[in-house]
Write an enzyme that holds these catalytic residues in place. Structure first.
Site, PDB file in Angstrom:
ATOM      1  N   GLU A 226       4.083 -93.246   7.694  1.00  0.00           N
ATOM      2  CA  GLU A 226       5.107 -93.673   6.727  1.00  0.00           C
ATOM      3  C   GLU A 226       6.070 -94.564   7.479  1.00  0.00           C
ATOM      4  O   GLU A 226       6.864 -94.092   8.284  1.00  0.00           O
ATOM      5  CB  GLU A 226       5.851 -92.453   6.157  1.00  0.00           C
ATOM      6  CG  GLU A 226       4.979 -91.457   5.420  1.00  0.00           C
ATOM      7  CD  GLU A 226       4.450 -91.995   4.106  1.00  0.00           C
ATOM      8  OE1 GLU A 226       4.955 -93.039   3.639  1.00  0.00           O
ATOM      9  OE2 GLU A 226       3.529 -91.392   3.559  1.00  0.00           O
ATOM     10  N   CYS A 260      14.450 -96.461   4.142  1.00  0.00           N
ATOM     11  CA  CYS A 260      13.185 -97.195   4.191  1.00  0.00           C
ATOM     12  C   CYS A 260      12.837 -97.794   2.832  1.00  0.00           C
ATOM     13  O   CYS A 260      12.249 -98.865   2.759  1.00  0.00           O
ATOM     14  CB  CYS A 260      12.054 -96.303   4.696  1.00  0.00           C
ATOM     15  SG  CYS A 260      11.862 -94.800   3.748  1.00  0.00           S
TER      16      CYS A 260
HETATM   17  P1  NDP Z   1      11.181 -94.953  15.475  1.00  0.00           P
HETATM   18  O1  NDP Z   1       9.878 -95.574  15.209  1.00  0.00           O
HETATM   19  O2  NDP Z   1      12.060 -95.522  16.503  1.00  0.00           O
HETATM   20  O3  NDP Z   1      11.024 -93.408  15.830  1.00  0.00           O
HETATM   21  C1  NDP Z   1      10.372 -92.506  14.984  1.00  0.00           C
HETATM   22  C2  NDP Z   1       9.993 -91.268  15.758  1.00  0.00           C
HETATM   23  O4  NDP Z   1       8.957 -91.579  16.685  1.00  0.00           O
HETATM   24  C3  NDP Z   1      11.138 -90.689  16.577  1.00  0.00           C
HETATM   25  O5  NDP Z   1      11.054 -89.276  16.548  1.00  0.00           O
HETATM   26  C4  NDP Z   1      10.840 -91.222  17.959  1.00  0.00           C
HETATM   27  O6  NDP Z   1      11.417 -90.461  18.974  1.00  0.00           O
HETATM   28  C5  NDP Z   1       9.320 -91.126  17.985  1.00  0.00           C
HETATM   29  N1  NDP Z   1       8.664 -91.945  19.002  1.00  0.00           N
HETATM   30  C6  NDP Z   1       9.160 -93.004  19.701  1.00  0.00           C
HETATM   31  N2  NDP Z   1       8.215 -93.512  20.525  1.00  0.00           N
HETATM   32  C7  NDP Z   1       7.102 -92.771  20.342  1.00  0.00           C
HETATM   33  C8  NDP Z   1       5.784 -92.803  20.894  1.00  0.00           C
HETATM   34  N3  NDP Z   1       5.409 -93.726  21.785  1.00  0.00           N
HETATM   35  N4  NDP Z   1       4.878 -91.890  20.476  1.00  0.00           N
HETATM   36  C9  NDP Z   1       5.229 -90.971  19.544  1.00  0.00           C
HETATM   37  N5  NDP Z   1       6.450 -90.880  18.998  1.00  0.00           N
HETATM   38  C10 NDP Z   1       7.388 -91.766  19.387  1.00  0.00           C
HETATM   39  O7  NDP Z   1      11.895 -94.939  14.045  1.00  0.00           O
HETATM   40  P2  NDP Z   1      13.362 -94.548  13.717  1.00  0.00           P
HETATM   41  O8  NDP Z   1      13.666 -93.162  14.140  1.00  0.00           O
HETATM   42  O9  NDP Z   1      14.222 -95.667  14.193  1.00  0.00           O
HETATM   43  O10 NDP Z   1      13.340 -94.541  12.117  1.00  0.00           O
HETATM   44  C11 NDP Z   1      13.641 -95.660  11.358  1.00  0.00           C
HETATM   45  C12 NDP Z   1      12.364 -96.248  10.804  1.00  0.00           C
HETATM   46  O11 NDP Z   1      11.716 -95.287  10.001  1.00  0.00           O
HETATM   47  C13 NDP Z   1      12.624 -97.406   9.889  1.00  0.00           C
HETATM   48  O12 NDP Z   1      11.718 -98.446  10.146  1.00  0.00           O
HETATM   49  C14 NDP Z   1      12.374 -96.846   8.503  1.00  0.00           C
HETATM   50  O13 NDP Z   1      12.009 -97.806   7.557  1.00  0.00           O
HETATM   51  C15 NDP Z   1      11.298 -95.860   8.775  1.00  0.00           C
HETATM   52  N6  NDP Z   1      11.256 -94.850   7.735  1.00  0.00           N
HETATM   53  C16 NDP Z   1      10.167 -94.795   6.920  1.00  0.00           C
HETATM   54  C17 NDP Z   1      10.107 -93.886   5.893  1.00  0.00           C
HETATM   55  C18 NDP Z   1       8.890 -93.774   5.042  1.00  0.00           C
HETATM   56  O14 NDP Z   1       8.670 -92.712   4.502  1.00  0.00           O
HETATM   57  N7  NDP Z   1       8.080 -94.771   4.884  1.00  0.00           N
HETATM   58  C19 NDP Z   1      11.209 -92.970   5.640  1.00  0.00           C
HETATM   59  C20 NDP Z   1      12.285 -93.076   6.569  1.00  0.00           C
HETATM   60  C21 NDP Z   1      12.283 -93.996   7.589  1.00  0.00           C
HETATM   61  P3  NDP Z   1      12.841 -90.900  19.537  1.00  0.00           P
HETATM   62  O15 NDP Z   1      13.800 -90.955  18.381  1.00  0.00           O
HETATM   63  O16 NDP Z   1      13.164 -89.805  20.449  1.00  0.00           O
HETATM   64  O17 NDP Z   1      12.654 -92.233  20.199  1.00  0.00           O
END
Ligand code: NDP
Length: 482
Positions: A226, A260
């Site tokens: 997502e 999002c």
């Molecule tokens: P990120 O992609 O930065 O992070 C998402 C999660 O992935 C965090 O828990 C992060 O940890 C983790 N992560 C980071 N690097 C890795 C890796 N290499 N392997 C596995 N996990 C990893 O997203 P954001 O937290 O910034 O969220 C915002 C984004 O989410 C926006 O683009 C938004 O549009 C999207 N979004 C989509 C939704 C949907 O349902 N389609 C709903 C809500 C948001 P850490 O934070 O510790 O870096």
């Protein structure tokens, strides 16, 4: 960290690879037990958890507001919606996963054919910070209801929310290891992808989703992704402009634009564009950011997002966009004041990339065909909002995206019975609704012999005459043998 003050709130562990593996092993150990509790037992446990969450909603809301900076009223709405999904998943899993009976076909008429749904096992969930309750719970609730156990890695910006969710599950149900939270940075998420979970549900940015999918591919771990969006609002000339403007401004500005499925660009029919813009400006002029209890929305939760928002505003202006409200000076970290820019060229990053700020682009179109074409030109395809008294369904059907709200915004997220997810760079797979439960199961076909036929097709004793019979039958039935 409190994103309003920059002060530290608490310390949380950075979970190591060994610890993540151990958590997954623990969740695997209790999987059979949780599965054996069956639908009724799981429903009871999940509804108990739901009641506990509702009773303690104020505590959770306080944590969400502290860690994200969003107003408590927004955090309350978010948590309430998440709980309604939990209730729906708990109540509907049995019916959605019921064994289905299929026609065995003419050749196999002596068989009964069924398809059973089995939980996949341990589900890894990786969540974002913008809706730290609603988004991960969209996977957690449905995965648990389907009979899986869950290991959840929350965003590093919202670890206490993740811990609260897992602790509350244990507190309410007394069941350990069914739902485990592992806090940490991105690397901990990577460890979860490598841990051998049976499915990985990721919500976050498209860039990270690609890394997650690549890591999971090495162990053949299936994923549901997502990701981000660049959701459009399409306003036809017969739309209720006042209502459309009110909903659009809320969709684009609430939660500081960090939604999002929030409105990022508008395609409005040129005949009504001026009137629509007038309504938007009047509403947005009254809105301001601030700390919880002060502003209509909070700060940019993630400090590095500020530069992206600023970059998109600059690019839109440099390419000829007309600033109608705010501008570069609206960016006052950690807050961003409302920005509205009109007539922005379609190659500007303000149109092509996810901004994730309280900014809105409004572009005029000659007709709805143009609005549809511009919507579909995006690399994203998450949600959309369409405003029209007569043409809503027709326009909705033509859009390349996973969800459409007609004469409303983001309403599909609040309807538990419909799936949530996108296409293209917005991801694949679905959470919510029956599809969201099935996403965390696999199909097992079971075909049982009811009586034996005189001809044994699956035997070395099959004769040339038997083969001729099959061909003849197939000809008579015109290919309807199966
Ligand atoms: P990120 O992609 O930065 O992070 C998402 C999660 O992935 C965090 O828990 C992060 O940890 C983790 N992560 C980071 N690097 C890795 C890796 N290499 N392997 C596995 N996990 C990893 O997203 P954001 O937290 O910034 O969220 C915002 C984004 O989410 C926006 O683009 C938004 O549009 C999207 N979004 C989509 C939704 C949907 O349902 N389609 C709903 C809500 C948001 P850490 O934070 O510790 O870096």
């Amino acid at each position: 960290m409190n994103p309003v003050t920059g002060e530290s709130i608490a310390s949380h562990a950075i979970t190591s690879k060994e610890e993540v593996d151990a958590a997954v092993a623990s969740a695997r150990e209790v999987f059979r037990f949780w599965q054996a509790m069956d639908f009724k037992g799981r429903k009871k446990a999940l509804l108990k958890w739901n009641s506990y969450l509702l009773e303690n909603i104020d505590e959770l809301v306080e944590i969400v507001s502290l860690e994200t900076g969003k107003p408590t009223s927004d955090a309350t709405l978010e948590a309430s919606l998440a709980f309604s999904h939990l209730g729906w998943a708990a109540r509907h899993a049995e019916e959605v996963m019921r064994t289905s009976y299929r026609s065995p076909g003419a050749l196999m008429a002596n068989m009964s054919a069924t398809v059973e749904r089995s939980p996949v096992g341990v589900v890894g969930v990786i969540g974002p910070w913008n809706y730290p309750v609603f988004t991960p719970m969209g996977s957690i609730s449905y995965a648990l209801a389907a009979g899986n156990t869950v290991v959840f890695k929350p965003s590093e910006y919202t670890p206490a929310v993740g811990k609260f969710l897992a602790d509350s599950f244990l507190e309410a149900t007394g069941l350990s290891d069914v739902f485990i939270c592992v806090t940490g940075l991105g690397e901990t998420g990577k460890f979860l992808c490598e841990s051998g979970v049976n499915k990985l549900a990721f919500t976050g940015s498209t860039a990270t989703a690609k890394r997650v999918a690549a890591t999971c591919a090495l162990t053949m771990t299936p994923v549901v992704l997502e990701c981000g969006g660049k959701d459009p609002v399409i306003v036809d000339r017969d739309a209720n402009l006042k209502k459309a403007a009110d909903a659009t401004i809320w969709s684009s500005m609430s939660n500081a634009g960090q939604t999002c499925i929030g409105a990022e660009r508008v395609y409005v029919h040129e005949d009504v564009a001026d009137a629509f813009i007038e309504h938007c400006l009047r509403i947005a002029a009254e809105i301001k950011p601030g700390a919880p209890g002060v502003g209509n929305y909070g700060p940019a939760t993630m400090p590095k997002q500020i530069a992206i928002i600023e970059g998109h505003i600059k690019d839109a202006i440099a390419k000829g966009g007309k600033v109608l409200l705010g501008g570069i000076s609206s960016v006052r970290a950690p807050f961003v004041y409302p920005v509205i820019i009109a007539d922005v060229p379609e190659d500007s990053t303000a149109i092509t990339e996810e901004t994730f700020g309280p900014t809105l682009v409004i572009n005029r179109v000659a007709n709805m065909q143009e609005a549809i074409a511009l919507t579909n030109a995006s690399r994203y395809g998450l949600g959309a909002s369409v405003w029209s008294k007569r043409n809503g369904k027709k326009i909705a059907r033509a859009l390349d995206c996973g969800m459409v709200a007609i004469n409303s915004v983001i309403s599909f997220a609040a309807v538990a019975s419909v799936p949530f997810g996108g296409v293209k760079d917005s991801g694949y797979g679905r959470i919510h609704g029956p599809e969201g439960i099935l996403e965390f199961t696999y199909a097992r076909s079971v075909v049982r012999t009811r009586f034996h036929l005189p001809i044994a097709f699956t035997s070395f004793s099959r004769t040339a005459g038997n083969d001729k019979l099959i061909v003849r039958l197939n000809k008579i039935l015109k290919g309807r043998l199966g």
